[in-house]
Design a protein around this motif. Structure first.
Motif, PDB file in Angstrom:
ATOM      1  N   ILE A  34     -24.278   3.513  40.646  1.00  0.00           N
ATOM      2  CA  ILE A  34     -24.301   2.083  40.916  1.00  0.00           C
ATOM      3  C   ILE A  34     -23.060   1.597  41.657  1.00  0.00           C
ATOM      4  O   ILE A  34     -21.960   2.105  41.453  1.00  0.00           O
ATOM      5  N   ARG A  35     -23.279   0.659  42.567  1.00  0.00           N
ATOM      6  CA  ARG A  35     -22.174  -0.020  43.233  1.00  0.00           C
ATOM      7  C   ARG A  35     -22.328  -1.501  42.903  1.00  0.00           C
ATOM      8  O   ARG A  35     -23.383  -2.087  43.150  1.00  0.00           O
ATOM      9  N   VAL A  36     -21.284  -2.078  42.346  1.00  0.00           N
ATOM     10  CA  VAL A  36     -21.362  -3.468  41.907  1.00  0.00           C
ATOM     11  C   VAL A  36     -20.773  -4.393  42.966  1.00  0.00           C
ATOM     12  O   VAL A  36     -19.676  -4.145  43.476  1.00  0.00           O
ATOM     13  N   LEU A  37     -21.518  -5.412  43.314  1.00  0.00           N
ATOM     14  CA  LEU A  37     -21.027  -6.440  44.233  1.00  0.00           C
ATOM     15  C   LEU A  37     -20.968  -7.747  43.448  1.00  0.00           C
ATOM     16  O   LEU A  37     -21.981  -8.201  42.919  1.00  0.00           O
ATOM     17  N   ARG A  38     -19.772  -8.296  43.352  1.00  0.00           N
ATOM     18  CA  ARG A  38     -19.594  -9.525  42.565  1.00  0.00           C
ATOM     19  C   ARG A  38     -19.878 -10.760  43.411  1.00  0.00           C
ATOM     20  O   ARG A  38     -19.365 -10.895  44.512  1.00  0.00           O
ATOM     21  N   LEU A  39     -20.687 -11.633  42.858  1.00  0.00           N
ATOM     22  CA  LEU A  39     -21.017 -12.887  43.525  1.00  0.00           C
ATOM     23  C   LEU A  39     -20.605 -14.044  42.614  1.00  0.00           C
ATOM     24  O   LEU A  39     -20.575 -13.885  41.392  1.00  0.00           O
ATOM     25  N   PRO A  40     -20.322 -15.209  43.185  1.00  0.00           N
ATOM     26  CA  PRO A  40     -19.953 -16.335  42.317  1.00  0.00           C
ATOM     27  C   PRO A  40     -21.099 -16.752  41.393  1.00  0.00           C
ATOM     28  O   PRO A  40     -20.867 -17.289  40.315  1.00  0.00           O
ATOM     29  N   CYS A  41     -22.330 -16.481  41.836  1.00  0.00           N
ATOM     30  CA  CYS A  41     -23.524 -16.865  41.063  1.00  0.00           C
ATOM     31  C   CYS A  41     -24.702 -16.138  41.719  1.00  0.00           C
ATOM     32  O   CYS A  41     -24.684 -15.916  42.931  1.00  0.00           O
TER      33      CYS A  41
END
Ligand code: FES
Length: 146
Positions: A34-41
């Motif tokens: 898995i590669r996690v991409l952080r988003l504000p929402c």
């Protein structure tokens, strides 16, 4: 050679990303696919993000947002849910298994749940095999490459 899927997790900063962080702090084991991409929402997720990820060779996509009623931007996770449903329909029409895309709702305290989701999605995508949208990267024969 066993197939190791590439999975993209589009995670809301306030919940799923925090849960992923917690899973790390708790030293929970989950597959490294898995590669996690952080988003504000998750309300920031649009259909183009997801489709482009598949186009670029991702085998599965997880959209993970706050619990329903818990979005810090009111209804971002509900909008994301509608978009995920739409993309799943498009995938199905295009002959791509819609199980490759799934939305989850969790709180920042659910590190174990995050780990379980990654485990479950990795197993599922391994069973499905590589995405049919994944472009085969063919090796250029050496005599042509010169
Ligand atoms: Fe988490 Fe909107 S702030 S899904």
């Amino acid at each position: 050679m066993t197939f190791e899927p590439k999975i993209l997790a589009l995670c809301c900063h306030y919940c799923a990303y925090a849960a992923a962080d917690l899973a790390g702090s708790m030293r929970l084991q989950y597959p490294p696919n898995i590669r996690v991409l952080r988003l504000p929402c998750t309300g920031k997720v649009d259909t183009g993000y997801i489709l482009r990820a598949f186009e670029k060779g991702i085998d599965g996509v997880i959209v993970a947002g706050c619990l329903e009623g818990g979005c810090h931007f009111q209804e971002g996770n509900l909008r994301a849910k509608k978009r995920v449903t739409l993309v799943r329909e498009l995938m199905s029409e295009a002959g791509v298994e819609q199980e490759r895309l799934e939305m989850f709702n969790l709180s920042s305290a659910q590190g174990q749940t995050f780990s379980d989701i990654v485990e479950m999605m990795t197993k599922r995508i391994k069973e499905l095999g590589p995405s049919p949208l994944r472009k085969e990267v063919k090796r250029v024969p050496e005599e042509i490459a010169r």
